[in-house]
Design a protein around this motif. Structure first.
Motif, PDB file in Angstrom:
ATOM      1  N   GLU A  22     109.781  56.317 -12.270  1.00 39.77           N
ATOM      2  CA  GLU A  22     111.006  56.030 -13.003  1.00 39.77           C
ATOM      3  C   GLU A  22     112.252  55.970 -12.111  1.00 39.77           C
ATOM      4  N   LEU A  23     112.148  56.442 -10.868  1.00 45.69           N
ATOM      5  CA  LEU A  23     113.283  56.392  -9.945  1.00 45.69           C
ATOM      6  C   LEU A  23     113.157  55.288  -8.897  1.00 45.69           C
ATOM      7  N   LYS A  24     112.001  54.623  -8.858  1.00 48.36           N
ATOM      8  CA  LYS A  24     111.780  53.593  -7.841  1.00 48.36           C
ATOM      9  C   LYS A  24     112.787  52.463  -7.968  1.00 48.36           C
ATOM     10  N   ASN A  30     116.023  55.731  -6.244  1.00 49.56           N
ATOM     11  CA  ASN A  30     117.327  56.044  -6.851  1.00 49.56           C
ATOM     12  C   ASN A  30     117.463  57.529  -7.131  1.00 49.56           C
ATOM     13  N   ASN A  31     118.692  57.963  -7.293  1.00 53.95           N
ATOM     14  CA  ASN A  31     118.858  59.326  -7.761  1.00 53.95           C
ATOM     15  C   ASN A  31     118.867  59.296  -9.290  1.00 53.95           C
ATOM     16  N   PRO A  32     118.482  60.388  -9.941  1.00 50.03           N
ATOM     17  CA  PRO A  32     118.354  60.407 -11.398  1.00 50.03           C
ATOM     18  C   PRO A  32     119.647  60.096 -12.147  1.00 50.03           C
ATOM     19  N   CYS A  33     120.797  60.450 -11.603  1.00 51.73           N
ATOM     20  CA  CYS A  33     122.062  60.144 -12.275  1.00 51.73           C
ATOM     21  C   CYS A  33     122.231  58.634 -12.411  1.00 51.73           C
ATOM     22  N   TYR A  41     121.643  65.129 -15.228  1.00 48.12           N
ATOM     23  CA  TYR A  41     121.402  64.642 -13.872  1.00 48.12           C
ATOM     24  C   TYR A  41     122.689  64.347 -13.105  1.00 48.12           C
ATOM     25  N   CYS A  42     123.774  64.034 -13.805  1.00 46.69           N
ATOM     26  CA  CYS A  42     125.041  63.695 -13.135  1.00 46.69           C
ATOM     27  C   CYS A  42     125.950  64.897 -12.943  1.00 46.69           C
ATOM     28  N   ASP A  52     113.571  68.662 -12.534  1.00 47.51           N
ATOM     29  CA  ASP A  52     112.302  68.298 -11.900  1.00 47.51           C
ATOM     30  C   ASP A  52     112.523  67.300 -10.772  1.00 47.51           C
ATOM     31  N   TYR A  53     113.486  66.405 -10.952  1.00 43.72           N
ATOM     32  CA  TYR A  53     113.754  65.407  -9.904  1.00 43.72           C
ATOM     33  C   TYR A  53     114.413  66.036  -8.687  1.00 43.72           C
ATOM     34  N   SER A  54     115.386  66.922  -8.891  1.00 47.50           N
ATOM     35  CA  SER A  54     116.000  67.555  -7.721  1.00 47.50           C
ATOM     36  C   SER A  54     114.961  68.416  -6.997  1.00 47.50           C
ATOM     37  N   LYS A  55     114.058  69.037  -7.755  1.00 44.82           N
ATOM     38  CA  LYS A  55     112.992  69.832  -7.133  1.00 44.82           C
ATOM     39  C   LYS A  55     112.035  68.943  -6.338  1.00 44.82           C
ATOM     40  N   PHE A  56     111.798  67.715  -6.804  1.00 38.28           N
ATOM     41  CA  PHE A  56     110.967  66.761  -6.057  1.00 38.28           C
ATOM     42  C   PHE A  56     111.564  66.557  -4.658  1.00 38.28           C
TER      43      PHE A  56
END
Length: 92
Positions: A22-24, A30-33, A41-42, A52-56
């Motif tokens: 989903e971030l590709k 991309n960043n989640p924001c 996310y922002c 979960d994304y920042s932990k990735f």
């Protein structure tokens, strides 16, 4: 580093290759924001935490700044005097 700049650590993880679907983005991750545009996310309200994304990103690059309030665990800080020309290099 010259000109009074201080530089952080490197990250050698394959972020683009392991990027969540989903971030590709073309040629990157991309960043989640940018993708979801939500306060979660922002961090627009000033009260956010890791996701979960920042932990990735943090799992792969522990010293990197991974979300807006990640000051406590991030060791990558770049400071340079005004007027400094920046050069950012992304390696394959």
């Amino acid at each position: 580093m010259s000109n009074g700049c201080t530089c952080g650590k490197r990250c050698t993880a394959d972020i683009n290759g392991q990027c969540p679907n989903e971030l590709k983005a073309p040629g990157g991750c991309n960043n989640p924001c940018t993708v979801f545009k939500t306060d979660q996310y922002c961090c627009n309200s000033g009260s956010c935490g890791p996701t979960d994304y920042s932990k990735f990103f943090k799992d792969r690059c522990p010293a990197a700044y991974s979300y807006p309030k990640d000051d406590a665990t991030s060791k990558v800080v770049f400071t340079c005097p005004g007027g400094t020309n920046y050069k950012v290099v992304f390696c394959p």
